[in-house]
Write a protein that holds these residues in place. Structure first.
Motif, PDB file in Angstrom:
ATOM      1  N   GLY A 207      82.073 -13.723 -19.781  1.00  0.00           N
ATOM      2  CA  GLY A 207      82.565 -15.080 -19.581  1.00  0.00           C
ATOM      3  C   GLY A 207      81.895 -15.668 -18.347  1.00  0.00           C
ATOM      4  N   ALA A 208      82.084 -16.957 -18.169  1.00  0.00           N
ATOM      5  CA  ALA A 208      81.487 -17.623 -17.008  1.00  0.00           C
ATOM      6  C   ALA A 208      82.424 -18.726 -16.537  1.00  0.00           C
ATOM      7  N   THR A 209      82.366 -19.008 -15.254  1.00  0.00           N
ATOM      8  CA  THR A 209      83.075 -20.170 -14.717  1.00  0.00           C
ATOM      9  C   THR A 209      82.099 -20.957 -13.860  1.00  0.00           C
ATOM     10  N   TYR A 210      82.314 -22.250 -13.826  1.00  0.00           N
ATOM     11  CA  TYR A 210      81.551 -23.123 -12.944  1.00  0.00           C
ATOM     12  C   TYR A 210      82.598 -23.954 -12.206  1.00  0.00           C
ATOM     13  N   THR A 211      82.764 -23.672 -10.933  1.00  0.00           N
ATOM     14  CA  THR A 211      83.898 -24.251 -10.223  1.00  0.00           C
ATOM     15  C   THR A 211      83.463 -25.270  -9.175  1.00  0.00           C
ATOM     16  N   ILE A 212      84.309 -26.250  -8.991  1.00  0.00           N
ATOM     17  CA  ILE A 212      84.196 -27.177  -7.871  1.00  0.00           C
ATOM     18  C   ILE A 212      85.448 -26.970  -7.016  1.00  0.00           C
ATOM     19  N   SER A 213      85.231 -26.776  -5.716  1.00  0.00           N
ATOM     20  CA  SER A 213      86.334 -26.397  -4.833  1.00  0.00           C
ATOM     21  C   SER A 213      86.401 -27.319  -3.622  1.00  0.00           C
ATOM     22  N   TYR A 214      87.624 -27.452  -3.133  1.00  0.00           N
ATOM     23  CA  TYR A 214      87.814 -28.097  -1.824  1.00  0.00           C
ATOM     24  C   TYR A 214      88.400 -27.050  -0.889  1.00  0.00           C
ATOM     25  N   TYR A 215      87.829 -26.963   0.311  1.00  0.00           N
ATOM     26  CA  TYR A 215      88.236 -25.948   1.271  1.00  0.00           C
ATOM     27  C   TYR A 215      89.109 -26.567   2.346  1.00  0.00           C
ATOM     28  N   PHE A 216      90.345 -26.139   2.416  1.00  0.00           N
ATOM     29  CA  PHE A 216      91.245 -26.570   3.492  1.00  0.00           C
ATOM     30  C   PHE A 216      91.067 -25.601   4.658  1.00  0.00           C
ATOM     31  N   ASN A 217      90.395 -26.090   5.686  1.00  0.00           N
ATOM     32  CA  ASN A 217      90.028 -25.229   6.800  1.00  0.00           C
ATOM     33  C   ASN A 217      91.175 -25.152   7.814  1.00  0.00           C
ATOM     34  N   PHE A 218      91.672 -23.952   8.059  1.00  0.00           N
ATOM     35  CA  PHE A 218      92.768 -23.764   9.007  1.00  0.00           C
ATOM     36  C   PHE A 218      92.264 -23.601  10.441  1.00  0.00           C
ATOM     37  N   VAL A 219      91.011 -23.214  10.578  1.00  0.00           N
ATOM     38  CA  VAL A 219      90.498 -22.887  11.905  1.00  0.00           C
ATOM     39  C   VAL A 219      89.775 -24.094  12.484  1.00  0.00           C
ATOM     40  N   ARG A 220      90.311 -24.586  13.606  1.00  0.00           N
ATOM     41  CA  ARG A 220      89.665 -25.726  14.248  1.00  0.00           C
ATOM     42  C   ARG A 220      88.429 -25.265  14.986  1.00  0.00           C
ATOM     43  N   LYS A 221      87.384 -26.012  14.794  1.00  0.00           N
ATOM     44  CA  LYS A 221      86.158 -25.673  15.509  1.00  0.00           C
ATOM     45  C   LYS A 221      86.257 -26.173  16.943  1.00  0.00           C
ATOM     46  N   ARG A 222      85.852 -25.313  17.861  1.00  0.00           N
ATOM     47  CA  ARG A 222      85.872 -25.728  19.257  1.00  0.00           C
ATOM     48  C   ARG A 222      84.682 -26.635  19.551  1.00  0.00           C
ATOM     49  N   PRO A 223      84.890 -27.641  20.415  1.00  0.00           N
ATOM     50  CA  PRO A 223      83.794 -28.561  20.723  1.00  0.00           C
ATOM     51  C   PRO A 223      82.652 -27.832  21.460  1.00  0.00           C
TER      52      PRO A 223
END
Lengths: 223, 159
Positions: A207-223
């Protein structure tokens, strides 16, 4: 004692999630992918008499390395085969749980290759409406019509895939899956042809899947 | 640019695999004739063949149908089962003016979906067997399932 331990583990999980959402780097939870599989919509366009599935999934990112996943979908077939004029209908939800392992967890590249495993389950009814069978010796006709035949299936999947960030927090990816049935039953009238979430076949199938995802990022990037 | 190339390479990597997946097809059974099989044995459980010619007929309302025609040294017979009737009769015509034996095979019929690409078939389950005993001693059901497999379903043990 075990109940107390479970409650404590659950509390740690909640605290870790909260820490992650607050941006604490110490938390192993980095984010969640919410995905939909578009391969199920594309496949019937190219293959005649095909079945269709709609699927969404949630994947937790633990240390960019372990990716526990829950997948929920609806498998659907309502077709008549060209060759034998056999009608086959089914529509049912299916569920998969499992985990992927990021093979490039130390890399900074905007994508990764992963290997994983799933266990899938579905409980469904299927109906078959075929032309009558003509007895070549006696000359009688026997009807071939089964309505709402119940069946359940459990299967295992080995997964290999890629996922790449194509825009900020938007990912696209492919996965190939080898599916192997663990349980199928009860079998009557030869059993089902298409199994929601599993596909067509009785042995191992691809079987195969072709996915489109949205990533909810929990880790804030430091400036 | 390296980032774009990396993503493109990742996404193309499994397209090749997906192409292979799209080419896979379903294999239908090579043998798609459903027949039962009976085999001849002596009292010691040894396989035997009938030295003279043997003819086997299936009894039908519209006239008998021959499934084995004057076969010499027959050791087994393939036979059809009715799609709608519950009991079928086979008549064994031995050569030399001997009295024929009759076999009665009771069965259930199972319309079966092989697959939408391979069609449907009528499989059967043999529930009981009986016969006259002019030359036949006993009948033993070895495998009750009659499908594409052509397994030995019934042992005919001669006196």
């Amino acid at each position: 004692m075990s109940i107390m331990m479970n409650a404590r583990t659950f509390k740690l999980f909640i605290v870790s999630l909260f820490m992650a959402s607050a941006g604490y780097a110490a938390s192993p939870f980095r984010g969640i992918f919410l995905s939909t599989d578009v391969f199920g919509y594309i496949y019937p366009v190219f293959v005649k008499d095909a079945y269709m599935s709609s699927e969404v999934s949630a994947t937790v990112d633990i240390n960019n390395r372990f990716l526990p996943t829950v997948e929920v979908g609806i498998g659907h077939a309502d077709m008549v085969s060209q060759l034998y004029s056999i009608g086959y209908r089914t529509r049912a939800p299916y569920y998969r749980v499992g985990m992927d392992y990021n093979m490039q967890y130390e890399s900074d590249n905007p994508g990764y290759i992963y290997l994983g495993a799933r266990v899938g389950y579905t409980s469904f009814d299927y109906s078959v409406d075929a032309p009558p069978l003509v007895d070549p010796v006696w000359g009688d006709e026997a009807p071939v019509q089964f309505t709402d035949v119940p069946c359940r299936a459990v299967w295992a999947e080995a997964v290999a895939g890629v996922r790449a960030e194509v825009a900020k927090n938007v990912y696209m990816g492919w996965s190939l899956r080898y599916k192997y049935p663990l349980h199928l039953g009860p079998i009557s009238h030869g059993g089902p042809w298409y199994i929601p979430g599993f596909g067509v076949g009785r042995g191992g199938v691809l079987g195969a899947t072709y996915t489109i995802s949205y990533y909810f990022n929990f880790v804030r990037k430091r400036p | 640019m390296p980032r774009f190339r990396y993503i493109a390479r990742l996404l193309c990597a499994l397209l090749v695999g997906a192409g292979l997946f799209a080419c896979s097809g379903e294999d239908c059974p090579i043998n798609n004739v459903v027949q039962g099989k009976l085999a001849f044995y002596n009292q010691h459980g040894e396989s035997v063949s009938y030295a003279d010619s043997l003819t086997v007929r299936v009894v039908r309302p519209q006239g008998d149908s021959v499934v084995l025609n004057r076969k010499v040294y027959a050791s087994e017979v393939l036979f059809p089962l009715s799609y709608v009737h519950g009991t079928d009769t086979l008549i064994f015509d031995y050569s030399g003016g001997r009295v024929p034996d009759s076999l009665f095979i009771s069965h259930t019929n199972r319309p079966t979906l092989v697959s939408v690409d391979c069609g449907t078939a009528m499989f059967h389950t043999i529930t009981s067997v009986g016969s006259t005993h002019h030359y036949i001693d006993t009948l033993v059901i070895k495998s009750s399932d009659v499908n594409y497999d052509e397994r030995e379903n019934i042992q005919v043990i001669y006196r």
